[in-house]
Design a protein around this motif. Sequence first.
Motif, PDB file in Angstrom:
ATOM      1  N   PRO A 105      10.729  10.570  -1.000  1.00  0.00           N
ATOM      2  CA  PRO A 105       9.289  10.737  -0.783  1.00  0.00           C
ATOM      3  C   PRO A 105       8.554   9.404  -0.659  1.00  0.00           C
ATOM      4  CG  PRO A 105       9.864  11.172  -3.071  1.00  0.00           C
ATOM      5  CD  PRO A 105      11.161  10.967  -2.349  1.00  0.00           C
ATOM      6  N   LEU A 106       7.533   9.412   0.161  1.00  0.00           N
ATOM      7  CA  LEU A 106       6.696   8.230   0.389  1.00  0.00           C
ATOM      8  C   LEU A 106       5.283   8.526  -0.107  1.00  0.00           C
ATOM      9  CD1 LEU A 106       6.224   5.424   1.912  1.00  0.00           C
ATOM     10  CD2 LEU A 106       5.430   6.833   3.820  1.00  0.00           C
ATOM     11  N   THR A 107       4.764   7.652  -0.962  1.00  0.00           N
ATOM     12  CA  THR A 107       3.380   7.779  -1.412  1.00  0.00           C
ATOM     13  C   THR A 107       2.523   6.731  -0.725  1.00  0.00           C
ATOM     14  OG1 THR A 107       3.984   8.696  -3.573  1.00  0.00           O
ATOM     15  CG2 THR A 107       1.813   7.677  -3.403  1.00  0.00           C
ATOM     16  N   VAL A 108       1.461   7.203  -0.102  1.00  0.00           N
ATOM     17  CA  VAL A 108       0.486   6.320   0.529  1.00  0.00           C
ATOM     18  C   VAL A 108      -0.635   6.139  -0.492  1.00  0.00           C
ATOM     19  CG1 VAL A 108      -0.994   5.928   2.513  1.00  0.00           C
ATOM     20  CG2 VAL A 108       1.094   7.292   2.762  1.00  0.00           C
ATOM     21  N   THR A 109      -0.764   4.959  -1.034  1.00  0.00           N
ATOM     22  CA  THR A 109      -1.729   4.740  -2.117  1.00  0.00           C
ATOM     23  C   THR A 109      -3.098   4.381  -1.567  1.00  0.00           C
ATOM     24  OG1 THR A 109      -1.414   2.369  -2.417  1.00  0.00           O
ATOM     25  CG2 THR A 109       0.220   3.841  -3.442  1.00  0.00           C
ATOM     26  N   SER A 110      -4.068   4.370  -2.447  1.00  0.00           N
ATOM     27  CA  SER A 110      -5.435   4.020  -2.045  1.00  0.00           C
ATOM     28  C   SER A 110      -5.527   2.554  -1.628  1.00  0.00           C
ATOM     29  CB  SER A 110      -6.414   4.305  -3.188  1.00  0.00           C
ATOM     30  OG  SER A 110      -6.023   3.599  -4.346  1.00  0.00           O
ATOM     31  N   ALA A 111      -4.508   1.771  -1.967  1.00  0.00           N
ATOM     32  CA  ALA A 111      -4.495   0.357  -1.574  1.00  0.00           C
ATOM     33  C   ALA A 111      -4.202   0.188  -0.085  1.00  0.00           C
ATOM     34  CB  ALA A 111      -3.440  -0.397  -2.384  1.00  0.00           C
ATOM     35  N   GLN A 112      -3.704   1.223   0.547  1.00  0.00           N
ATOM     36  CA  GLN A 112      -3.437   1.166   1.990  1.00  0.00           C
ATOM     37  C   GLN A 112      -4.734   1.521   2.691  1.00  0.00           C
ATOM     38  OE1 GLN A 112      -2.763   0.694   5.459  1.00  0.00           O
ATOM     39  NE2 GLN A 112      -0.907   0.229   4.299  1.00  0.00           N
ATOM     40  N   LYS A 113      -5.378   0.506   3.225  1.00  0.00           N
ATOM     41  CA  LYS A 113      -6.732   0.701   3.748  1.00  0.00           C
ATOM     42  C   LYS A 113      -6.781   1.333   5.125  1.00  0.00           C
ATOM     43  CE  LYS A 113      -8.462  -1.005   0.092  1.00  0.00           C
ATOM     44  NZ  LYS A 113      -8.947  -0.031  -0.922  1.00  0.00           N
ATOM     45  N   GLY A 152       0.799  -1.223   0.000  1.00  0.00           N
ATOM     46  CA  GLY A 152       0.000   0.000   0.000  1.00  0.00           C
ATOM     47  C   GLY A 152       0.831   1.272   0.000  1.00  0.00           C
ATOM     48  N   TYR A 153       2.134   1.126  -0.052  1.00  0.00           N
ATOM     49  CA  TYR A 153       3.054   2.269  -0.069  1.00  0.00           C
ATOM     50  C   TYR A 153       3.994   2.158  -1.266  1.00  0.00           C
ATOM     51  CZ  TYR A 153       1.713   2.640   4.876  1.00  0.00           C
ATOM     52  OH  TYR A 153       1.018   2.744   6.049  1.00  0.00           O
ATOM     53  N   SER A 154       4.503   3.305  -1.710  1.00  0.00           N
ATOM     54  CA  SER A 154       5.556   3.300  -2.727  1.00  0.00           C
ATOM     55  C   SER A 154       6.524   4.437  -2.430  1.00  0.00           C
ATOM     56  CB  SER A 154       4.970   3.444  -4.139  1.00  0.00           C
ATOM     57  OG  SER A 154       4.369   4.718  -4.299  1.00  0.00           O
ATOM     58  N   VAL A 155       7.753   4.292  -2.922  1.00  0.00           N
ATOM     59  CA  VAL A 155       8.792   5.299  -2.697  1.00  0.00           C
ATOM     60  C   VAL A 155       9.588   5.497  -3.975  1.00  0.00           C
ATOM     61  CG1 VAL A 155       9.072   4.876  -0.213  1.00  0.00           C
ATOM     62  CG2 VAL A 155      10.439   3.568  -1.877  1.00  0.00           C
ATOM     63  N   SER A 156      10.386   6.545  -3.983  1.00  0.00           N
ATOM     64  CA  SER A 156      11.370   6.760  -5.035  1.00  0.00           C
ATOM     65  C   SER A 156      12.606   7.362  -4.388  1.00  0.00           C
ATOM     66  CB  SER A 156      10.814   7.679  -6.127  1.00  0.00           C
ATOM     67  OG  SER A 156      10.526   8.969  -5.594  1.00  0.00           O
ATOM     68  N   ARG A 157      13.740   7.202  -5.050  1.00  0.00           N
ATOM     69  CA  ARG A 157      14.987   7.802  -4.546  1.00  0.00           C
ATOM     70  C   ARG A 157      15.786   8.277  -5.762  1.00  0.00           C
ATOM     71  NH1 ARG A 157      18.860   6.835  -0.288  1.00  0.00           N
ATOM     72  NH2 ARG A 157      19.761   8.879   0.076  1.00  0.00           N
ATOM     73  N   GLU A 158      15.341   9.376  -6.317  1.00  0.00           N
ATOM     74  CA  GLU A 158      15.983   9.944  -7.511  1.00  0.00           C
ATOM     75  C   GLU A 158      17.148  10.850  -7.155  1.00  0.00           C
ATOM     76  OE1 GLU A 158      12.909  11.774  -9.758  1.00  0.00           O
ATOM     77  OE2 GLU A 158      11.807   9.904 -10.092  1.00  0.00           O
ATOM     78  N   LYS A 159      17.120  11.379  -5.928  1.00  0.00           N
ATOM     79  CA  LYS A 159      18.200  12.244  -5.458  1.00  0.00           C
ATOM     80  C   LYS A 159      18.642  11.770  -4.087  1.00  0.00           C
ATOM     81  CE  LYS A 159      15.906  16.040  -5.499  1.00  0.00           C
ATOM     82  NZ  LYS A 159      15.591  17.478  -5.338  1.00  0.00           N
ATOM     83  N   LYS A 160      19.889  11.984  -3.769  1.00  0.00           N
ATOM     84  CA  LYS A 160      20.412  11.563  -2.466  1.00  0.00           C
ATOM     85  C   LYS A 160      19.665  12.239  -1.328  1.00  0.00           C
ATOM     86  CE  LYS A 160      24.835  11.136  -0.070  1.00  0.00           C
ATOM     87  NZ  LYS A 160      26.300  11.380  -0.188  1.00  0.00           N
TER      88      LYS A 160
END
Lengths: 114, 111
Positions: free
Chosen positions: A75-83, A63-71
């Motif tokens: 950022p953390l995205t809380v998606t709609s799948a996280q109930k 239910g979460y996703s992240v990215s690491r484009e810069k050192k």
Amino acid sequence: DGGITQSPKYLFRKEGQNVTLSCEQNLNHDAMYWYRQDPGQGLRLIYYSQIVNDFQKGDIAEGYSVSREKKESFPLTVTSAQKNPTAFYLCASTIGGETNQPQHFGDGTRLSIL
Amino acid sequence: ELKVEQNPLFLSMQEGKNYTIYCNYSTTSDRLYWYRQDPGKSLESLFVLLSNGAVKQEGRLMASLDTKARLSTLHITAAVHDLSATYFCAVDVFTARQLTFGSGTQLTVLP
């Protein structure tokens, strides 16, 4: 002063909505982490990243996703799948590698459901 | 799966008294951390314990580590109100620096 900045401090999510929590650090740390804290409980690891463009799932990544484009940024995205997203979210960082230095924490984002 | 257990979970104590918080963990580790959290705030690092028999002290707080017993203690001496907070221990087992946290001990120091 060096530190970790999390924003926003408070965030409200509507049903079916994705929201993104920001975490920026100017400590020149390689490793960054996201934790979730529920009332009266300890911290649980969501995702972590040891280097740019690489990240690993923690114990509760669903239910979460992240990215690491810069050192500096993780950022953390809380998606709609996280109930059940209502919680206190903490970002942390450390030098990385085999260091014994403790993780440094940001001030957190409190996420609630509307 | 690594488990980290703290006890007690809640502790009320009078000013001037001594008490100990216990942190047990289930897997061999040589890195243990203690943090403090004030209500609604972030975590502040208190101690880093890196070897068997390690002892660290800061003011009225003293932490120790027994890796053979898989036990760390946080001892409070002559408690004062300013020590009221939640205290967490965290264990680092893997080289990826993943921390597993205990549930925390909520300490209230009463006048």
